[in-house]
Design a protein around this motif. Structure first.
Motif, PDB file in Angstrom:
ATOM      1  N   LYS B 170       0.850  -1.188   0.000  1.00  0.00           N
ATOM      2  CA  LYS B 170       0.000   0.000   0.000  1.00  0.00           C
ATOM      3  C   LYS B 170       0.882   1.233   0.000  1.00  0.00           C
ATOM      4  O   LYS B 170       1.621   1.475   0.947  1.00  0.00           O
ATOM      5  CB  LYS B 170      -0.921   0.006   1.231  1.00  0.00           C
ATOM      6  N   GLY B 171       0.816   1.986  -1.062  1.00  0.00           N
ATOM      7  CA  GLY B 171       1.587   3.216  -1.115  1.00  0.00           C
ATOM      8  C   GLY B 171       2.929   3.107  -1.805  1.00  0.00           C
ATOM      9  O   GLY B 171       3.649   4.103  -1.894  1.00  0.00           O
ATOM     10  N   GLY B 172       3.295   1.940  -2.305  1.00  0.00           N
ATOM     11  CA  GLY B 172       4.596   1.871  -2.955  1.00  0.00           C
ATOM     12  C   GLY B 172       4.830   0.588  -3.719  1.00  0.00           C
ATOM     13  O   GLY B 172       4.023  -0.345  -3.673  1.00  0.00           O
ATOM     14  N   SER B 173       5.950   0.538  -4.433  1.00  0.00           N
ATOM     15  CA  SER B 173       6.322  -0.678  -5.139  1.00  0.00           C
ATOM     16  C   SER B 173       7.816  -0.631  -5.431  1.00  0.00           C
ATOM     17  O   SER B 173       8.443   0.435  -5.367  1.00  0.00           O
ATOM     18  CB  SER B 173       5.542  -0.810  -6.446  1.00  0.00           C
ATOM     19  N   LYS B 174       8.372  -1.775  -5.719  1.00  0.00           N
ATOM     20  CA  LYS B 174       9.797  -1.867  -6.032  1.00  0.00           C
ATOM     21  C   LYS B 174       9.966  -2.918  -7.124  1.00  0.00           C
ATOM     22  O   LYS B 174       9.407  -4.015  -7.023  1.00  0.00           O
ATOM     23  CB  LYS B 174      10.567  -2.281  -4.778  1.00  0.00           C
ATOM     24  N   THR B 175      10.699  -2.575  -8.161  1.00  0.00           N
ATOM     25  CA  THR B 175      10.972  -3.540  -9.218  1.00  0.00           C
ATOM     26  C   THR B 175      12.381  -4.089  -9.023  1.00  0.00           C
ATOM     27  O   THR B 175      13.337  -3.314  -8.898  1.00  0.00           O
ATOM     28  CB  THR B 175      10.842  -2.874 -10.601  1.00  0.00           C
ATOM     29  N   LEU B 176      12.489  -5.408  -8.958  1.00  0.00           N
ATOM     30  CA  LEU B 176      13.801  -6.031  -8.775  1.00  0.00           C
ATOM     31  C   LEU B 176      14.484  -6.192 -10.130  1.00  0.00           C
ATOM     32  O   LEU B 176      13.918  -5.840 -11.163  1.00  0.00           O
ATOM     33  CB  LEU B 176      13.646  -7.373  -8.051  1.00  0.00           C
ATOM     34  N   GLN B 177      15.691  -6.713 -10.119  1.00  0.00           N
ATOM     35  CA  GLN B 177      16.460  -6.791 -11.365  1.00  0.00           C
ATOM     36  C   GLN B 177      15.733  -7.638 -12.411  1.00  0.00           C
ATOM     37  O   GLN B 177      15.064  -8.616 -12.108  1.00  0.00           O
ATOM     38  CB  GLN B 177      17.855  -7.339 -11.090  1.00  0.00           C
ATOM     39  N   LYS B 178      15.885  -7.253 -13.650  1.00  0.00           N
ATOM     40  CA  LYS B 178      15.291  -7.982 -14.762  1.00  0.00           C
ATOM     41  C   LYS B 178      16.076  -9.263 -15.002  1.00  0.00           C
ATOM     42  O   LYS B 178      17.304  -9.263 -14.966  1.00  0.00           O
ATOM     43  CB  LYS B 178      15.329  -7.099 -16.012  1.00  0.00           C
ATOM     44  N   LYS B 179      15.374 -10.349 -15.194  1.00  0.00           N
ATOM     45  CA  LYS B 179      16.057 -11.614 -15.449  1.00  0.00           C
ATOM     46  C   LYS B 179      16.169 -11.846 -16.950  1.00  0.00           C
ATOM     47  O   LYS B 179      15.358 -11.353 -17.729  1.00  0.00           O
ATOM     48  CB  LYS B 179      15.243 -12.764 -14.834  1.00  0.00           C
ATOM     49  N   GLU B 180      17.180 -12.606 -17.324  1.00  0.00           N
ATOM     50  CA  GLU B 180      17.229 -13.043 -18.712  1.00  0.00           C
ATOM     51  C   GLU B 180      16.151 -14.109 -18.940  1.00  0.00           C
ATOM     52  O   GLU B 180      15.624 -14.662 -17.991  1.00  0.00           O
ATOM     53  CB  GLU B 180      18.597 -13.680 -19.016  1.00  0.00           C
ATOM     54  N   GLN B 181      15.878 -14.360 -20.176  1.00  0.00           N
ATOM     55  CA  GLN B 181      14.951 -15.437 -20.531  1.00  0.00           C
ATOM     56  C   GLN B 181      15.504 -16.749 -19.984  1.00  0.00           C
ATOM     57  O   GLN B 181      16.683 -17.049 -20.143  1.00  0.00           O
ATOM     58  CB  GLN B 181      14.851 -15.492 -22.068  1.00  0.00           C
ATOM     59  N   ARG B 182      14.680 -17.508 -19.311  1.00  0.00           N
ATOM     60  CA  ARG B 182      15.133 -18.782 -18.751  1.00  0.00           C
ATOM     61  C   ARG B 182      15.386 -19.829 -19.840  1.00  0.00           C
ATOM     62  O   ARG B 182      14.652 -19.897 -20.832  1.00  0.00           O
ATOM     63  CB  ARG B 182      14.070 -19.349 -17.807  1.00  0.00           C
ATOM     64  N   VAL B 183      16.405 -20.653 -19.644  1.00  0.00           N
ATOM     65  CA  VAL B 183      16.660 -21.785 -20.544  1.00  0.00           C
ATOM     66  C   VAL B 183      15.701 -22.928 -20.216  1.00  0.00           C
ATOM     67  O   VAL B 183      15.087 -23.520 -21.101  1.00  0.00           O
ATOM     68  CB  VAL B 183      18.126 -22.273 -20.393  1.00  0.00           C
TER      69      VAL B 183
END
Lengths: 259, 259, 259
Positions: B170-183
């Motif tokens: 509530k009131g915020g968000s955080k985006t974590l590191q982008k992952k590569e496409q999984r094998v």
């Protein structure tokens, strides 16, 4: 079928990522889901009768594994097959150990009375139980050769696993290559053959072709697994090999077998 | 969070060996139990409504996985959440494939009406289904990007897995590191993320921190798994990597990612 | 027992391929089935009360694992034990986490009132719960030493796993070799010990010998697993080691331990 045609089915599984709904059993559920995912298919393993019809409608292929039968599983399987009749979806029925109890054999016979078309995948003992309507009580794995009848029902294809896998349909049959005696008896590989058959069937729509492709893909993976140093490694290699069915080595293996 | 703070959570899991009660599904139960044990936590996977309240009271953290829903699972999950409200225990809810059927979506919405605080772990498709209250019918794994709403409820934190994992509160968000496409698309790793989130939450008691630590630990393990030569090996490496989350290599990995 | 006698039991398992019926739990079902198959036994894991009597009659040995108890499992276990009394089949009861809830403890006590003969396989905490009829609420794995009473019932043998495994019977007891602290706490190895005990029991028919052989075979496999580099590899090595129990290395290991 030509090796190239068989491989094309596995290439299309990885390309199209079909959603395969499988009613599993708790012993082999993980192996079957892993095997489907290793091929590039997307497994979904719902169990509740309450959602069977909706789930079947969104699936590209369906596999019913009757291992560890319960009254709830019987009801779920019945709903799946009745929905399949209406929706004309590719379906595979695997009557695991159906000669082991009255409860199992009766369940299978009731499900076979529903007028669905598709594939029945069983070992010799299971198919013999169904055809003769009698209990064999020899566990899950077939240990002796059984004489099987020809199919009489249009639209049903039998994939019978054994030392030599066989495909039977109304008016004909085909015996696939004879396998060597297995080193490891990996639990759930019969169920996995059913799962893979469902994935192939969702692509080709033609039951005899699906059965043949699945039987060959599985025979390749089991042969690789047998080279491992122990049961644990063999199971790992089995799943690794399923990752390779669209590669040249599977094609070469099929060609070597046929020469 | 700093990498050192994240690692400290995993070090404390191994030190304190929290008892994590998880209502599992049969497809990923073994992987989740193995993953929890690889981290040093102690999994307990009870299913019967008859013992839910007692089990919840002795657990350090609870994870409810709604895969393979049945009426009994709905009842067990309800009892867990009502007990959690009284006992103020860390709880994670994983609404597996909740957009696949009316039965699933209704079950999740009912469970969300109980006033518990904690973490909801889902993929984009599942969270979208919950927020829009509509069926997506695209299987267990999300295949397209969905726009999600902000959280409106105090005390609930969303961990949304996707190409980039996100944490919403509530009131915020955080985006974590982008992952590569999984094998490899290893079956049950979504469920395992939920399980690990529960273990982290039992230690830190702070849901946003738990979600971030779990997402990073899982991203590390999945990245190691992708280096394997096949699906079978990948699953082995995944569990091996979870054994290493209190070691220097995980710290180095986090630092490398952040530079 | 002499090492040669113990190894002979495992050699006969591979030779005779006994059909072992196990009521499993979903967390360890795959590991137990894999372990039994790695030894050369044939696992069958039925769950429905509707087929219990028929299945028990065809089995060479029976293992009842009470993990993830439900009312259906209680009913199935009751039917198994009542059939065992009539059929005089080798049976092993594993009261998983029976100190965790009233539901579990009551179920076990009811099953113990049926006059079957055979083996109870538990850890110290579980056996203590049964003997004192009290809840310990410490999860599935025992964490402290408990003082256990002598057995009072003729025809029942206790196999108690712990830092040193113990076998107790009416009028006597035997403490097996002390194990080092384990590196990996592989989920389901307690259940697997119960499964292997059932396989040994189906061969030797003598419960104390079966308990000793199973405990030693399992100790060997766990010691090999502990040499692995991570949890995933350890689980693979565990199953590989079970493939080797009729080989010279297991015999050498037993001799080294005893010198």
């Amino acid at each position: 079928m030509e090796p190239e045609e068989i491989q094309e089915i596995f290439q299309k599984i990885r390309e199209k990522q079909p959603l395969i709904h499988m009613i599993p059993n708790a012993v082999s559920a993980t192996l079957c889901a892993d095997g489907l995912s290793a091929l590039g298919a997307r497994p979904l393993m719902a169990v509740a009768p309450q959602e069977m019809q909706e789930i079947v409608k969104q699936a590209d292929g369906i596999v019913i594994n009757l291992g560890q039968p319960t009254p709830e599983k019987r009801e779920a399987a019945r709903l799946v097959l009745e929905t399949v009749v209406q929706e004309e979806k590719p379906v595979v029925l695997d009557p695991v150990g159906c000669g082991a109890s009255v409860f199992r054999l009766k369940m299978v016979q009731e499900l076979l009375e529903i007028p669905w078309k598709g594939i029945i995948k069983g070992n010799q003992s299971e198919v013999y139980s169904i055809q003769q309507n009698l209990l064999t009580q020899e566990g899950i794995d077939s240990r002796e050769d059984r004489t099987l009848s020809a199919m009489t029902k249009e639209g049903r294809v039998l994939l019978v696993s054994g030392v030599a896998d066989r495909i039977l349909w109304k008016g004909g049959s085909k015996t696939l290559q004879k396998k060597e005696q297995r080193v490891y008896n990996i639990v759930g590989t019969g169920c996995l053959l059913g799962a893979i058959t469902g994935a192939c069937y969702s692509i080709t729509k033609e039951p005899k072709q699906a059965a043949e492709a699945a039987a060959l893909g599985m025979a390749y993976a089991l042969e690789q697994a047998d080279k491992a140093v122990g049961y644990g490694q063999a199971k790992v290699v089995l799943l690794d090999a399923l990752t390779q069915l669209e590669e040249a080595r599977f094609l070469n293996w099929m060609r070597g077998k046929e020469q």
